[in-house]
Scaffold this motif. Structure first.
Motif, PDB file in Angstrom:
ATOM      1  N   ARG A  56       0.732  -1.305   0.445  1.00 54.01           N
ATOM      2  CA  ARG A  56      -0.068  -0.188  -0.228  1.00 54.01           C
ATOM      3  C   ARG A  56       0.860   1.302  -0.233  1.00 54.01           C
ATOM      4  O   ARG A  56       1.778   1.267   0.759  1.00 54.01           O
ATOM      5  N   ALA A  57       0.731   2.558  -0.900  1.00 56.79           N
ATOM      6  CA  ALA A  57       1.218   3.953  -0.823  1.00 56.79           C
ATOM      7  C   ALA A  57       1.666   4.036   0.260  1.00 56.79           C
ATOM      8  O   ALA A  57       0.724   4.334   1.424  1.00 56.79           O
ATOM      9  N   ASP A  58       2.694   4.657   0.857  1.00 62.40           N
ATOM     10  CA  ASP A  58       3.069   5.118   1.693  1.00 62.40           C
ATOM     11  C   ASP A  58       3.235   3.881   3.055  1.00 62.40           C
ATOM     12  O   ASP A  58       3.649   4.527   4.180  1.00 62.40           O
ATOM     13  N   GLU A  59       3.733   2.443   2.742  1.00 63.24           N
ATOM     14  CA  GLU A  59       3.700   2.594   3.951  1.00 63.24           C
ATOM     15  C   GLU A  59       4.988   1.181   3.662  1.00 63.24           C
ATOM     16  O   GLU A  59       5.594   1.172   2.468  1.00 63.24           O
ATOM     17  N   ASP A  60       5.296   0.892   4.399  1.00 67.13           N
ATOM     18  CA  ASP A  60       7.076   0.163   4.004  1.00 67.13           C
ATOM     19  C   ASP A  60       7.126  -1.217   4.259  1.00 67.13           C
ATOM     20  O   ASP A  60       7.352  -2.006   3.855  1.00 67.13           O
ATOM     21  N   LYS A  61       5.294  -1.978   4.511  1.00 63.31           N
ATOM     22  CA  LYS A  61       5.413  -3.429   4.125  1.00 63.31           C
ATOM     23  C   LYS A  61       3.951  -3.709   4.454  1.00 63.31           C
ATOM     24  O   LYS A  61       3.517  -3.167   5.072  1.00 63.31           O
ATOM     25  N   ALA A  62       3.485  -4.296   3.532  1.00 65.49           N
ATOM     26  CA  ALA A  62       2.500  -5.458   3.725  1.00 65.49           C
ATOM     27  C   ALA A  62       2.842  -6.602   4.379  1.00 65.49           C
ATOM     28  O   ALA A  62       3.803  -7.447   3.967  1.00 65.49           O
ATOM     29  N   GLU A  63       1.599  -7.287   4.464  1.00 62.72           N
ATOM     30  CA  GLU A  63       0.892  -8.330   5.475  1.00 62.72           C
ATOM     31  C   GLU A  63      -0.148  -9.680   5.506  1.00 62.72           C
ATOM     32  O   GLU A  63      -0.953  -9.017   5.593  1.00 62.72           O
ATOM     33  N   VAL A  64       0.375 -10.252   4.820  1.00 65.61           N
ATOM     34  CA  VAL A  64      -0.999 -11.519   4.789  1.00 65.61           C
ATOM     35  C   VAL A  64      -0.539 -12.848   5.655  1.00 65.61           C
ATOM     36  O   VAL A  64       0.806 -13.439   5.255  1.00 65.61           O
ATOM     37  N   ILE A  65      -1.550 -12.924   6.131  1.00 67.24           N
ATOM     38  CA  ILE A  65      -1.710 -14.331   6.688  1.00 67.24           C
ATOM     39  C   ILE A  65      -3.051 -15.048   6.990  1.00 67.24           C
ATOM     40  O   ILE A  65      -4.108 -14.745   6.567  1.00 67.24           O
ATOM     41  N   ALA A  66      -2.717 -16.732   6.674  1.00 65.01           N
ATOM     42  CA  ALA A  66      -3.809 -17.116   5.918  1.00 65.01           C
ATOM     43  C   ALA A  66      -4.009 -18.576   7.050  1.00 65.01           C
ATOM     44  O   ALA A  66      -3.116 -18.551   6.909  1.00 65.01           O
ATOM     45  N   CYS A  67      -4.951 -18.656   7.782  1.00 70.10           N
ATOM     46  CA  CYS A  67      -5.365 -19.911   8.654  1.00 70.10           C
ATOM     47  C   CYS A  67      -5.617 -21.378   8.174  1.00 70.10           C
ATOM     48  O   CYS A  67      -7.257 -21.064   7.982  1.00 70.10           O
ATOM     49  N   PHE A  68      -5.473 -22.765   8.076  1.00 69.07           N
ATOM     50  CA  PHE A  68      -6.075 -22.992   7.327  1.00 69.07           C
ATOM     51  C   PHE A  68      -5.933 -24.346   8.887  1.00 69.07           C
ATOM     52  O   PHE A  68      -5.712 -24.726   9.679  1.00 69.07           O
ATOM     53  N   ASP A  69      -7.363 -24.741   8.365  1.00 69.43           N
ATOM     54  CA  ASP A  69      -7.655 -26.398   9.548  1.00 69.43           C
ATOM     55  C   ASP A  69      -7.026 -27.210   8.242  1.00 69.43           C
ATOM     56  O   ASP A  69      -7.621 -27.539   7.793  1.00 69.43           O
ATOM     57  N   ILE A  70      -6.120 -28.375   9.084  1.00 69.71           N
ATOM     58  CA  ILE A  70      -6.041 -29.624   8.220  1.00 69.71           C
ATOM     59  C   ILE A  70      -6.533 -30.475   8.827  1.00 69.71           C
ATOM     60  O   ILE A  70      -5.565 -31.530   9.345  1.00 69.71           O
ATOM     61  N   ALA A  71      -7.031 -30.358   9.928  1.00 73.09           N
ATOM     62  CA  ALA A  71      -7.706 -31.954  10.703  1.00 73.09           C
ATOM     63  C   ALA A  71      -7.833 -33.051  10.198  1.00 73.09           C
ATOM     64  O   ALA A  71      -7.150 -34.021  10.295  1.00 73.09           O
ATOM     65  N   ASN A  72      -8.645 -32.920   8.834  1.00 69.42           N
ATOM     66  CA  ASN A  72      -8.585 -33.795   7.695  1.00 69.42           C
ATOM     67  C   ASN A  72      -8.032 -33.840   6.687  1.00 69.42           C
ATOM     68  O   ASN A  72      -7.726 -34.225   6.078  1.00 69.42           O
ATOM     69  N   LEU A  73      -6.610 -34.088   6.894  1.00 69.34           N
ATOM     70  CA  LEU A  73      -5.936 -33.421   5.557  1.00 69.34           C
ATOM     71  C   LEU A  73      -4.805 -33.780   6.126  1.00 69.34           C
ATOM     72  O   LEU A  73      -3.720 -33.393   6.296  1.00 69.34           O
ATOM     73  N   PRO A  74      -4.965 -35.484   5.723  1.00 73.84           N
ATOM     74  CA  PRO A  74      -3.290 -35.942   6.375  1.00 73.84           C
ATOM     75  C   PRO A  74      -2.200 -35.455   5.086  1.00 73.84           C
ATOM     76  O   PRO A  74      -0.846 -36.514   5.843  1.00 73.84           O
ATOM     77  N   ALA A  75      -2.593 -35.655   4.302  1.00 73.71           N
ATOM     78  CA  ALA A  75      -1.142 -35.613   3.374  1.00 73.71           C
ATOM     79  C   ALA A  75      -0.737 -34.020   3.747  1.00 73.71           C
ATOM     80  O   ALA A  75       0.952 -34.179   3.373  1.00 73.71           O
ATOM     81  N   ALA A  76      -1.572 -33.319   4.261  1.00 72.59           N
ATOM     82  CA  ALA A  76      -0.768 -31.168   4.146  1.00 72.59           C
ATOM     83  C   ALA A  76       0.010 -31.823   5.987  1.00 72.59           C
ATOM     84  O   ALA A  76       0.917 -31.876   5.724  1.00 72.59           O
ATOM     85  N   GLN A  77      -0.126 -32.841   6.826  1.00 70.28           N
ATOM     86  CA  GLN A  77       0.119 -32.891   8.369  1.00 70.28           C
ATOM     87  C   GLN A  77       1.033 -33.699   7.907  1.00 70.28           C
ATOM     88  O   GLN A  77       2.497 -33.491   8.277  1.00 70.28           O
ATOM     89  N   THR A  78       1.025 -34.524   7.141  1.00 68.68           N
ATOM     90  CA  THR A  78       2.626 -35.663   6.655  1.00 68.68           C
ATOM     91  C   THR A  78       3.662 -34.659   5.850  1.00 68.68           C
ATOM     92  O   THR A  78       5.192 -34.838   6.478  1.00 68.68           O
ATOM     93  N   TRP A  79       3.130 -33.406   5.290  1.00 65.27           N
ATOM     94  CA  TRP A  79       4.502 -32.540   4.724  1.00 65.27           C
ATOM     95  C   TRP A  79       4.865 -31.792   5.858  1.00 65.27           C
ATOM     96  O   TRP A  79       5.958 -31.619   5.852  1.00 65.27           O
ATOM     97  N   LEU A  80       3.830 -31.568   6.370  1.00 64.54           N
ATOM     98  CA  LEU A  80       4.682 -30.099   7.965  1.00 64.54           C
ATOM     99  C   LEU A  80       5.397 -31.342   8.778  1.00 64.54           C
ATOM    100  O   LEU A  80       6.748 -30.175   9.563  1.00 64.54           O
ATOM    101  N   GLU A  81       5.484 -32.400   9.165  1.00 66.43           N
ATOM    102  CA  GLU A  81       6.190 -32.897   9.424  1.00 66.43           C
ATOM    103  C   GLU A  81       7.171 -33.182   9.211  1.00 66.43           C
ATOM    104  O   GLU A  81       8.101 -33.369   9.599  1.00 66.43           O
ATOM    105  N   GLN A  82       7.493 -33.988   8.381  1.00 68.69           N
ATOM    106  CA  GLN A  82       8.212 -34.085   7.058  1.00 68.69           C
ATOM    107  C   GLN A  82       9.117 -32.833   7.257  1.00 68.69           C
ATOM    108  O   GLN A  82      10.691 -33.249   7.229  1.00 68.69           O
ATOM    109  N   HIS A  83       8.971 -31.669   7.476  1.00 65.74           N
ATOM    110  CA  HIS A  83       9.914 -30.651   6.991  1.00 65.74           C
ATOM    111  C   HIS A  83      10.033 -29.791   9.051  1.00 65.74           C
ATOM    112  O   HIS A  83       9.949 -29.099   8.925  1.00 65.74           O
ATOM    113  N   ASP A  84       9.645 -30.538   9.770  1.00 65.82           N
ATOM    114  CA  ASP A  84       9.794 -30.191  11.472  1.00 65.82           C
ATOM    115  C   ASP A  84       8.821 -28.945  11.166  1.00 65.82           C
ATOM    116  O   ASP A  84       8.784 -27.573  11.860  1.00 65.82           O
ATOM    117  N   LEU A  85       7.422 -28.263  10.767  1.00 60.64           N
ATOM    118  CA  LEU A  85       6.386 -27.635  10.726  1.00 60.64           C
ATOM    119  C   LEU A  85       5.400 -27.954  11.838  1.00 60.64           C
ATOM    120  O   LEU A  85       4.058 -26.876  11.145  1.00 60.64           O
TER     121      LEU A  85
END
Length: 557
Positions: A56-85
């Motif tokens: 945005r004009a006259d600002e130093d930085k922009a920030e975007v935060i997205a939050c996901f529920d992955i309780a029923n997403l084993p593929a995403a859970q596995t990826w995060l575990e493999q990368h210690d995240l």
């Protein structure tokens, strides 16, 4: 599933936080209000390319935060575990963009490269843009769509690996083959050089030996005279010699030692000297007996030395190192012979690599053919539901004329006829803009069902459709939302009404600054917004009644 999206200083958004729900959410608003900004911002958390214009004009930085529920997403859970995240059924993606255009990405609080955001993003969200139909006419994109529907990721990986292996072996074979003429000439030269050194019978240490012998024979006359003179001085000289003088001195000392025992050490030394003189004279006699003048042997040695010197000049080495050079040449010759053997090995490897690739490519062709038949019927039916009666869709699979590729041996082409009785033709040649948009939407919806991405974003994919067709589009998306979170940016009331919930985007100006906001509409608010979409800014009782009916019908569809 996308749970929340927080946007700060992104484009014309100052500060915005949106809570998202399951099923289908539609996003509407005035033209230019920034309906797609939320999707553009979300794309940043998914690893899309960023630049300074997003801040945005006259600002130093922009920030975007997205939050996901992955309780029923084993593929995403596995990826995060493999990368210690990993973090308790939650995945928070964050992207910070500076006004200089630099960006930083985070997953669950840990900084990561954009490629990691993209990797996890592929497991969470699938974005379908309004220009997707433009890609639809390209054969490569058509092939990608078919492979997505057929879930060919694993098989494609195997085909690509087999292709790279085959290509690598073929390239090595070609390089060796091209070097054969050069190798042949080099091999002949090396063989000649090795034979020449072998014929010369060059031996390690021989040059040092003959060099010493040549020196001795060349100076034999001088050595003979000097040795004889030395023997005369030491032992055989009639007018006096060292041995006689030492013997005489020892005799005098023997007389004196009787008078003074302190001379005993001196006597021992002189006695030892006398013994040494005797032994030295004996050695010198033996040397003289062996020393001879031998012009013939001297000539032979000089010829041998000349052979060494000539070969040394040829090979640009010291004559002492000729035997080492000979071994080096033999090694080079062996290596060239090995290269020839390698060609035979490569011919066999190429056959094996071709067989491996051909089998995998054939498997891929079969899978594509099977799923293409399914897609033909599904897309044809979907086109009919989108007010294209009698239209027919077919996927033509033919062999590549350019030979094998990393994606198999198939050329994929989408064929269509939009009028009954007309032959199938390539999609790009027969479909109008509106038809292409509807066909693209039908394909995206069907592919999305198959790929089962937990969140699907449609950014004005209904461009070019209206009326009953728009209603059919809305029904398609609502049906898709039975198992998947669907977020749809639209300008059509016939689509917006099918959302289980609706967000309204509004742009306002104050203090010479523009602000974009987004709010969740109540049932009454939805009726007002649908009425606006139906009749413009002037909302009448009739447009509101039409909007209410549109919403009621859609919600029970």
């Amino acid at each position: 599933m996308l749970v929340s999206l927080a946007i700060k200083n992104f484009a014309i958004v100052k500060d915005l936080e949106v809570q998202w729900h399951s099923a289908m959410t539609t996003i509407t608003g005035e033209t230019g209000a920034g309906k797609s900004i939320a999707i553009d911002a979300l794309a940043q958390t998914l690893g899309e390319r960023s630049d300074a214009n997003m801040v945005r004009a006259d600002e130093d930085k922009a920030e975007v935060i997205a939050c996901f529920d992955i309780a029923n997403l084993p593929a995403a859970q596995t990826w995060l575990e493999q990368h210690d995240l990993q973090a308790d059924n939650e995945c928070i993606l964050r992207r910070v963009i500076s006004k200089e255009g630099r960006s930083r990405g985070y997953i669950n609080g840990s900084q990561v490269p954009a490629s990691s955001l993209k990797s996890i993003g592929n497991l969470l969200v699938s974005i379908h843009g309004q220009h997707a139909h433009q890609q639809l006419t390209k054969p490569d994109h058509q092939r990608i769509l078919l492979d997505e529907y057929a879930a060919n990721t694993s098989l494609l990986t195997d085909v690509k690996a087999a292709y790279k292996n085959w290509l690598s072996v073929v390239q090595e074979f070609k390089q060796l083959k091209e070097q054969q003429d050069e190798f042949s000439a080099q091999q002949q030269l090396l063989q000649y050089q090795v034979n020449e050194l072998a014929d010369a019978e060059v031996q390690e240490g021989e040059f040092e030996q003959i060099e010493a012998e040549h020196k001795r024979l060349h100076h034999a006359q001088s050595l003979l005279a000097d040795s004889q003179g030395a023997l005369s001085c030491l032992y055989e000289g009639d007018s006096g010699n060292a041995y006689s003088a030492t013997q005489q001195a020892l005799s005098l000392l023997h007389k004196s030692i009787v008078l003074d025992e302190n001379l005993s050490a001196t006597v021992e030394l002189v006695e030892s000297a006398l013994i040494q003189l005797d032994e030295g004279a004996s050695e010198l006699r033996r040397y003289l007996d062996q020393l001879e003048l031998n012009p013939e042997r001297l000539f032979e040695i000089e010829q041998r030395i000349e052979t060494y010197m000539d070969l040394a000049r040829k090979h640009n080495v010291s004559p002492h190192n000729l035997s080492v050079k000979e071994q080096e040449l033999k090694d080079e010759l062996t290596q060239l012979s090995v290269s020839g053997d390698r060609l035979e090995e490569l011919e066999l490897e190429i056959q094996i690599a071709e067989q491996t690739y051909s089998k995998l490519a054939a498997d891929l062709t079969k899978v594509r053919t099977d799923y293409a038949a399914q897609l033909d019927q599904l897309i044809s039916d979907s086109m009919a539901s989108l007010n294209m009666p009698g239209a027919q869709f077919s996927i033509a699979i033919s062999g590549l004329t350019t030979g094998p590729s990393a994606s198999g041996n198939d050329r994929i082409e989408f064929m269509v006829t939009t009028n009954p009785g007309q032959p199938l033709q390539p999609l790009a040649k027969v479909a109008s803009g509106g038809e292409l948009s509807r066909i693209s939407l039908a394909i995206q919806v069907i592919i999305a069902k198959r790929v089962t991405t937990p969140t699907l974003l449609f950014d004005e994919v209904d461009v070019g459709v209206s009326g009953p067709t728009a209603s059919a589009v809305g029904k398609l998306m609502r049906k898709l939302a039975d198992n998947t979170q669907v977020i749809c940016v639209t300008h059509l009331p016939q689509v917006a009404c099918f959302g289980h919930q609706q967000q309204f985007v509004q742009k306002t100006s104050s203090d010479n600054q523009t602000h974009t906001s987004m709010q969740s509409l109540t049932p009454k608010g939805r009726i007002d917004e649908l009425a606006r979409l139906l009749g413009g800014e002037q909302i009448s009782k009739n447009t509101r009644a039409n909007a209410k009916e549109l919403l009621n019908v859609a919600q029970v569809a």
